[in-house]
Design an enzyme around this catalytic site. Sequence first.
Site, PDB file in Angstrom:
ATOM      1  N   PRO A  66       0.788  -1.243   0.000  1.00 34.47           N
ATOM      2  CA  PRO A  66       0.000   0.000   0.000  1.00 34.47           C
ATOM      3  C   PRO A  66       0.816   1.288   0.000  1.00 34.47           C
ATOM      4  O   PRO A  66       0.589   2.172  -0.803  1.00 34.47           O
ATOM      5  CB  PRO A  66      -0.845  -0.118   1.274  1.00 34.47           C
ATOM      6  CG  PRO A  66      -0.897  -1.583   1.580  1.00 34.47           C
ATOM      7  CD  PRO A  66       0.402  -2.140   1.099  1.00 34.47           C
ATOM      8  N   LYS A 170       4.194   8.749 -11.605  1.00 32.02           N
ATOM      9  CA  LYS A 170       2.968   8.150 -11.066  1.00 32.02           C
ATOM     10  C   LYS A 170       2.157   9.163 -10.251  1.00 32.02           C
ATOM     11  O   LYS A 170       0.931   9.251 -10.376  1.00 32.02           O
ATOM     12  CB  LYS A 170       3.330   6.930 -10.214  1.00 32.02           C
ATOM     13  CG  LYS A 170       2.167   6.289  -9.474  1.00 32.02           C
ATOM     14  CD  LYS A 170       1.142   5.650 -10.388  1.00 32.02           C
ATOM     15  CE  LYS A 170      -0.004   5.040  -9.593  1.00 32.02           C
ATOM     16  NZ  LYS A 170      -1.115   4.612 -10.447  1.00 32.02           N
ATOM     17  N   LYS A 245      -4.081   8.837  -0.229  1.00 38.85           N
ATOM     18  CA  LYS A 245      -2.628   8.710  -0.043  1.00 38.85           C
ATOM     19  C   LYS A 245      -1.890   9.309  -1.247  1.00 38.85           C
ATOM     20  O   LYS A 245      -0.957  10.097  -1.102  1.00 38.85           O
ATOM     21  CB  LYS A 245      -2.277   7.221   0.105  1.00 38.85           C
ATOM     22  CG  LYS A 245      -0.821   6.922   0.144  1.00 38.85           C
ATOM     23  CD  LYS A 245      -0.281   5.831  -0.769  1.00 38.85           C
ATOM     24  CE  LYS A 245      -1.082   5.069  -1.710  1.00 38.85           C
ATOM     25  NZ  LYS A 245      -0.402   4.372  -2.771  1.00 38.85           N
TER      26      LYS A 245
HETATM   27  P1  NAD Z   1      -4.490  -3.749  -1.453  1.00 43.09           P
HETATM   28  O1  NAD Z   1      -4.707  -3.083  -0.144  1.00 43.09           O
HETATM   29  O2  NAD Z   1      -5.598  -4.467  -2.122  1.00 43.09           O
HETATM   30  O3  NAD Z   1      -3.241  -4.770  -1.350  1.00 43.09           O
HETATM   31  C1  NAD Z   1      -2.103  -4.560  -0.569  1.00 43.09           C
HETATM   32  C2  NAD Z   1      -1.654  -5.924  -0.032  1.00 43.09           C
HETATM   33  O4  NAD Z   1      -0.426  -5.747   0.677  1.00 43.09           O
HETATM   34  C3  NAD Z   1      -2.667  -6.538   0.936  1.00 43.09           C
HETATM   35  O5  NAD Z   1      -2.977  -7.859   0.525  1.00 43.09           O
HETATM   36  C4  NAD Z   1      -1.939  -6.508   2.285  1.00 43.09           C
HETATM   37  O6  NAD Z   1      -2.284  -7.603   3.118  1.00 43.09           O
HETATM   38  C5  NAD Z   1      -0.484  -6.603   1.816  1.00 43.09           C
HETATM   39  N1  NAD Z   1       0.491  -6.119   2.805  1.00 43.09           N
HETATM   40  C6  NAD Z   1       0.449  -4.971   3.535  1.00 43.09           C
HETATM   41  N2  NAD Z   1       1.551  -4.895   4.298  1.00 43.09           N
HETATM   42  C7  NAD Z   1       2.292  -5.993   4.057  1.00 43.09           C
HETATM   43  C8  NAD Z   1       3.539  -6.474   4.552  1.00 43.09           C
HETATM   44  N3  NAD Z   1       4.254  -5.779   5.443  1.00 43.09           N
HETATM   45  N4  NAD Z   1       4.012  -7.657   4.073  1.00 43.09           N
HETATM   46  C9  NAD Z   1       3.296  -8.358   3.159  1.00 43.09           C
HETATM   47  N5  NAD Z   1       2.108  -7.960   2.652  1.00 43.09           N
HETATM   48  C10 NAD Z   1       1.614  -6.786   3.103  1.00 43.09           C
HETATM   49  O7  NAD Z   1      -3.912  -2.596  -2.400  1.00 43.09           O
HETATM   50  P2  NAD Z   1      -3.874  -2.583  -4.008  1.00 43.09           P
HETATM   51  O8  NAD Z   1      -5.116  -1.939  -4.510  1.00 43.09           O
HETATM   52  O9  NAD Z   1      -3.438  -3.922  -4.512  1.00 43.09           O
HETATM   53  O10 NAD Z   1      -2.703  -1.510  -4.225  1.00 43.09           O
HETATM   54  C11 NAD Z   1      -1.331  -1.828  -3.993  1.00 43.09           C
HETATM   55  C12 NAD Z   1      -0.482  -0.657  -4.482  1.00 43.09           C
HETATM   56  O11 NAD Z   1      -0.743  -0.434  -5.879  1.00 43.09           O
HETATM   57  C13 NAD Z   1      -0.804   0.671  -3.775  1.00 43.09           C
HETATM   58  O12 NAD Z   1       0.369   1.420  -3.603  1.00 43.09           O
HETATM   59  C14 NAD Z   1      -1.753   1.361  -4.745  1.00 43.09           C
HETATM   60  O13 NAD Z   1      -1.739   2.778  -4.588  1.00 43.09           O
HETATM   61  C15 NAD Z   1      -1.199   0.901  -6.083  1.00 43.09           C
HETATM   62  N6  NAD Z   1      -2.156   0.863  -7.203  1.00 43.09           N
HETATM   63  C16 NAD Z   1      -3.428   0.358  -7.028  1.00 43.09           C
HETATM   64  C17 NAD Z   1      -4.305   0.344  -8.107  1.00 43.09           C
HETATM   65  C18 NAD Z   1      -5.734  -0.188  -7.971  1.00 43.09           C
HETATM   66  O14 NAD Z   1      -6.542   0.046  -8.892  1.00 43.09           O
HETATM   67  N7  NAD Z   1      -6.083  -0.889  -6.901  1.00 43.09           N
HETATM   68  C19 NAD Z   1      -3.890   0.818  -9.357  1.00 43.09           C
HETATM   69  C20 NAD Z   1      -2.592   1.285  -9.509  1.00 43.09           C
HETATM   70  C21 NAD Z   1      -1.715   1.303  -8.410  1.00 43.09           C
END
Ligand code: NAD
Length: 305
Positions: A66, A170, A245
């Site tokens: 995240p 980004k 964020k």
């Molecule tokens: P999400 O919250 O669905 O997934 C994050 C994962 O990280 C969760 O499964 C959580 O359990 C895991 N996690 C957290 N801390 C951890 C640790 N210390 N060790 C191991 N695992 C850990 O978030 P997401 O939507 O998949 O987004 C992830 C990143 O990608 C973010 O930075 C977000 O801004 C970016 N992003 C998301 C999207 C989207 O559409 N969802 C698009 C582009 C970029």
Amino acid sequence: MARIGFIGLGRMGLPMARNLMKTGHDLKAFDVADGPVATLAGEGATRTASAGEVAKGVDCLITMLPEGRHTLDVYGRSGVLDAASVGTLIIDCSSIDLESARQAHTLAADAGFAMLDAPVSGGVGGAVGGTLTFMCGGSADAFARASPILQGMGRRIVYCGAAGAGQAVKMCNQIMAATSMAIAAEALVLAERLGIDPKIFHEVITASSGGSWIMQNYPPVAGLAPNAAANNAFAPGFTTALMLKDVKIFEAAAQAAGVPSPVGAAATQLYQILHDQGAAGLDYSSVIELLRGRASRTPAAETRP
Ligand code: NAD
């Protein structure tokens, strides 16, 4: 084919890891949540009990977490860099602030590893379809090594410059997506009030100068585009918490660089209110509900950062 370690199997990480397996790579996976690790293990990945264990014996280690504090925690306290083998390529695909990204590069370099910051655009649909855009920062050599791997998850792999350059691009994309969504929502609400059918509005605007990627692919009204979160009562998608964020990351960077950001600041305020009204775990397109004067539909929605 490479041996790849993948940490962070959320909405984005799980389908990205899946696509790497489909491309023929050997995958080791870890997440603090058991569910997605078990799912991926059921599809052929090696299940591991810690982040450090994922890093052992892999050619490439990818994180999709995240925030910056999570990336730094995994690189530092979780012992990933201590456990990785010589020559492992480190790639962070999370969207994080510049300072954390630079710290992550320094940690990796001090431990003797090449690293790339490679945040993505394209949303969950792009992650599932393997059509993401990767914005990469680091050495040209790290980019050359990473490209064939990233191609298994994306369509456009772009070298943006030195360490942190991927995150710089980004954060600018994110403020544009955030403001695009907010203004599309404002316009749709007024058009509705003036008695215009949203389908007709969408047809006109997507062929007009007010159109945008958001309006075309991810409008905040149900029934206008197949992958929009609005079709599914604003289940994410991309959460308001993550968008907040990202806009805060942009605002902090603009302030530090002395660049005025009046439009970005207004959007940041709007997403802060949306977040505080209980929509942190809903898709950010739920901003239209705020503009309609409705409270969050699911106050019990998750509120993780
Ligand atoms: P999400 O919250 O669905 O997934 C994050 C994962 O990280 C969760 O499964 C959580 O359990 C895991 N996690 C957290 N801390 C951890 C640790 N210390 N060790 C191991 N695992 C850990 O978030 P997401 O939507 O998949 O987004 C992830 C990143 O990608 C973010 O930075 C977000 O801004 C970016 N992003 C998301 C999207 C989207 O559409 N969802 C698009 C582009 C970029």
